[in-house]
Design a protein around this motif. Structure first.
Motif, PDB file in Angstrom:
ATOM      1  N   ASN A   1     -72.482  14.405   8.041  1.00 28.45           N
ATOM      2  CA  ASN A   1     -73.190  13.311   7.988  1.00 28.45           C
ATOM      3  C   ASN A   1     -72.796  12.305   8.970  1.00 28.45           C
ATOM      4  O   ASN A   1     -71.420  12.384   9.056  1.00 28.45           O
ATOM      5  CB  ASN A   1     -73.583  12.557   6.655  1.00 28.45           C
ATOM      6  N   GLY A   2     -73.405  11.415   9.564  1.00 31.12           N
ATOM      7  CA  GLY A   2     -72.778  10.434  10.685  1.00 31.12           C
ATOM      8  C   GLY A   2     -73.776   9.294  10.480  1.00 31.12           C
ATOM      9  O   GLY A   2     -74.741   9.317   9.881  1.00 31.12           O
ATOM     10  N   VAL A   3     -73.271   8.264  11.322  1.00 28.14           N
ATOM     11  CA  VAL A   3     -73.905   7.064  11.444  1.00 28.14           C
ATOM     12  C   VAL A   3     -73.905   6.469  12.985  1.00 28.14           C
ATOM     13  O   VAL A   3     -72.956   6.815  13.619  1.00 28.14           O
ATOM     14  CB  VAL A   3     -73.476   6.035  10.566  1.00 28.14           C
ATOM     15  N   ASN A   4     -75.007   5.932  13.434  1.00 33.20           N
ATOM     16  CA  ASN A   4     -75.246   5.559  14.895  1.00 33.20           C
ATOM     17  C   ASN A   4     -74.544   4.100  14.808  1.00 33.20           C
ATOM     18  O   ASN A   4     -74.968   3.102  14.501  1.00 33.20           O
ATOM     19  CB  ASN A   4     -76.645   5.256  14.950  1.00 33.20           C
TER      20      ASN A   4
ATOM     21  N   LEU B   1     -71.304  17.459  -4.761  1.00 34.82           N
ATOM     22  CA  LEU B   1     -71.771  18.240  -3.557  1.00 34.82           C
ATOM     23  C   LEU B   1     -72.125  17.445  -2.264  1.00 34.82           C
ATOM     24  O   LEU B   1     -71.654  18.181  -1.298  1.00 34.82           O
ATOM     25  CB  LEU B   1     -72.702  19.444  -4.004  1.00 34.82           C
ATOM     26  N   VAL B   2     -72.646  16.588  -2.472  1.00 35.11           N
ATOM     27  CA  VAL B   2     -73.316  15.887  -1.513  1.00 35.11           C
ATOM     28  C   VAL B   2     -72.970  14.380  -1.107  1.00 35.11           C
ATOM     29  O   VAL B   2     -72.318  13.785  -1.770  1.00 35.11           O
ATOM     30  CB  VAL B   2     -74.881  15.667  -1.841  1.00 35.11           C
ATOM     31  N   THR B   3     -72.666  14.505   0.208  1.00 34.18           N
ATOM     32  CA  THR B   3     -72.052  13.324   0.873  1.00 34.18           C
ATOM     33  C   THR B   3     -73.186  12.384   1.456  1.00 34.18           C
ATOM     34  O   THR B   3     -74.125  12.621   2.096  1.00 34.18           O
ATOM     35  CB  THR B   3     -71.129  13.761   2.173  1.00 34.18           C
ATOM     36  N   PRO B   4     -73.142  11.224   0.719  1.00 34.71           N
ATOM     37  CA  PRO B   4     -74.210  10.035   1.050  1.00 34.71           C
ATOM     38  C   PRO B   4     -74.060   9.337   2.199  1.00 34.71           C
ATOM     39  O   PRO B   4     -72.767   9.594   2.855  1.00 34.71           O
ATOM     40  CB  PRO B   4     -73.911   8.988  -0.096  1.00 34.71           C
ATOM     41  N   LEU B   5     -75.117   8.818   2.726  1.00 32.14           N
ATOM     42  CA  LEU B   5     -74.968   8.066   4.128  1.00 32.14           C
ATOM     43  C   LEU B   5     -74.347   6.563   3.943  1.00 32.14           C
ATOM     44  O   LEU B   5     -73.888   5.938   4.875  1.00 32.14           O
ATOM     45  CB  LEU B   5     -76.216   7.873   4.816  1.00 32.14           C
ATOM     46  N   LYS B   6     -74.963   6.002   2.852  1.00 32.01           N
ATOM     47  CA  LYS B   6     -74.675   4.601   2.862  1.00 32.01           C
ATOM     48  C   LYS B   6     -73.115   4.074   3.063  1.00 32.01           C
ATOM     49  O   LYS B   6     -72.804   2.861   3.532  1.00 32.01           O
ATOM     50  CB  LYS B   6     -75.283   4.053   1.552  1.00 32.01           C
ATOM     51  N   PRO B   7     -72.314   4.933   2.364  1.00 32.93           N
ATOM     52  CA  PRO B   7     -70.926   4.497   2.667  1.00 32.93           C
ATOM     53  C   PRO B   7     -70.582   4.315   4.241  1.00 32.93           C
ATOM     54  O   PRO B   7     -69.832   3.478   4.642  1.00 32.93           O
ATOM     55  CB  PRO B   7     -70.152   5.610   1.806  1.00 32.93           C
ATOM     56  N   LEU B   8     -71.146   5.460   4.869  1.00 36.34           N
ATOM     57  CA  LEU B   8     -70.875   5.492   6.336  1.00 36.34           C
ATOM     58  C   LEU B   8     -71.238   4.215   7.026  1.00 36.34           C
ATOM     59  O   LEU B   8     -70.863   3.768   8.081  1.00 36.34           O
ATOM     60  CB  LEU B   8     -71.359   6.670   7.009  1.00 36.34           C
ATOM     61  N   GLU B   9     -72.677   3.888   6.662  1.00 39.07           N
ATOM     62  CA  GLU B   9     -73.185   2.714   7.319  1.00 39.07           C
ATOM     63  C   GLU B   9     -72.251   1.481   7.109  1.00 39.07           C
ATOM     64  O   GLU B   9     -71.957   0.612   7.894  1.00 39.07           O
ATOM     65  CB  GLU B   9     -74.563   2.472   6.844  1.00 39.07           C
TER      66      GLU B   9
END
Length: 225
Positions: free
Chosen positions: A38-41, A152-160
């Protein structure tokens, strides 16, 4: 059926190492799986000045703001966070909790918060306004419960949040541990442990230098990744 499909595909792509290891344990050859994390813009999510107009509209005051932005699913642990929040306020004077979003748990959460002070619900907001809401948060809380999905799943919100250079406080489930280098890019607490959530919340709220350090570390990590 999922395992059958992956074994018979030419190649499999997954978003994190934990899911790759899970597939390996099901008998999928390791060379058959590629991880694309996962990544963030970072052109979209970046530090901005606090939106004081929005803060006034919501009714936030000068207390430290704990926040969550996302979908209100049970596994996100928001019920656990709300049940713990009175204890956080007892340790952190005038603490505020900002919950942005909606979902299946919304009515339950609003009922839990009905007799509490310092809790603010915004409902769902337009995507182009998300940055303004992030700007109000001092500590972004990710209190996910421990279960197969969250391990198992990496969330997006921490990256944002990290890209916005916010201090992230997250439960130590596997998906968070893969994203966060504890003490460097974020801060972990023992999942589903209210005492530890309260203690670590108070620690971050009382240490602006630590919050800045975590925000800088998370921001650099997102840009390096």
């Amino acid at each position: 059926l999922e395992t059958f499909l992956i074994k018979h595909a030419d190649h499999a792509v997954t978003i994190c190492d934990a899911m790759r290891r899970d597939l390996e344990q099901r008998g999928v050859a390791i060379e058959h799986v590629t991880v694309v994390p996962n990544g963030v813009n970072v052109e979209e999510f970046h530090p901005i000045e606090r939106c004081n107009t929005l803060s006034h509209q919501i009714g936030l005051n000068d207390g430290p703001v704990f926040g969550f932005i996302g979908s209100f699913y049970r596994y996100e642990g928001l019920r656990f966070l709300l049940e713990s929040f009175p204890k956080i306020r007892a340790r952190v004077a005038n603490a505020q909790l900002l919950l942005v979003g909606g979902g299946e748990e919304a009515s339950t959460l609003q009922e839990l918060a009905r007799t509490q002070s310092g809790v603010h619900f915004t409902g769902r907001v337009p995507h182009h306004k998300i940055m303004d809401y992030y700007s109000l948060i001092d500590i972004f809380v990710c209190p996910r419960l421990r279960m197969r999905l969250t391990e198992l799943v990496t969330p997006l919100k921490p990256l944002e949040s990290m890209a916005m250079r916010k201090a992230v406080l997250a439960s130590d489930v596997g998906g968070h541990k893969e994203l966060i280098d504890n003490g460097k890019t974020g801060w972990l607490f023992a999942a589903e442990n209210a005492d530890d959530l309260v203690a670590q919340s108070a620690r971050l709220a009382g240490d602006s230098a630590l919050r800045a350090k975590l925000g800088d570390g998370g921001g650099k990590c997102c840009r390096a990744g």
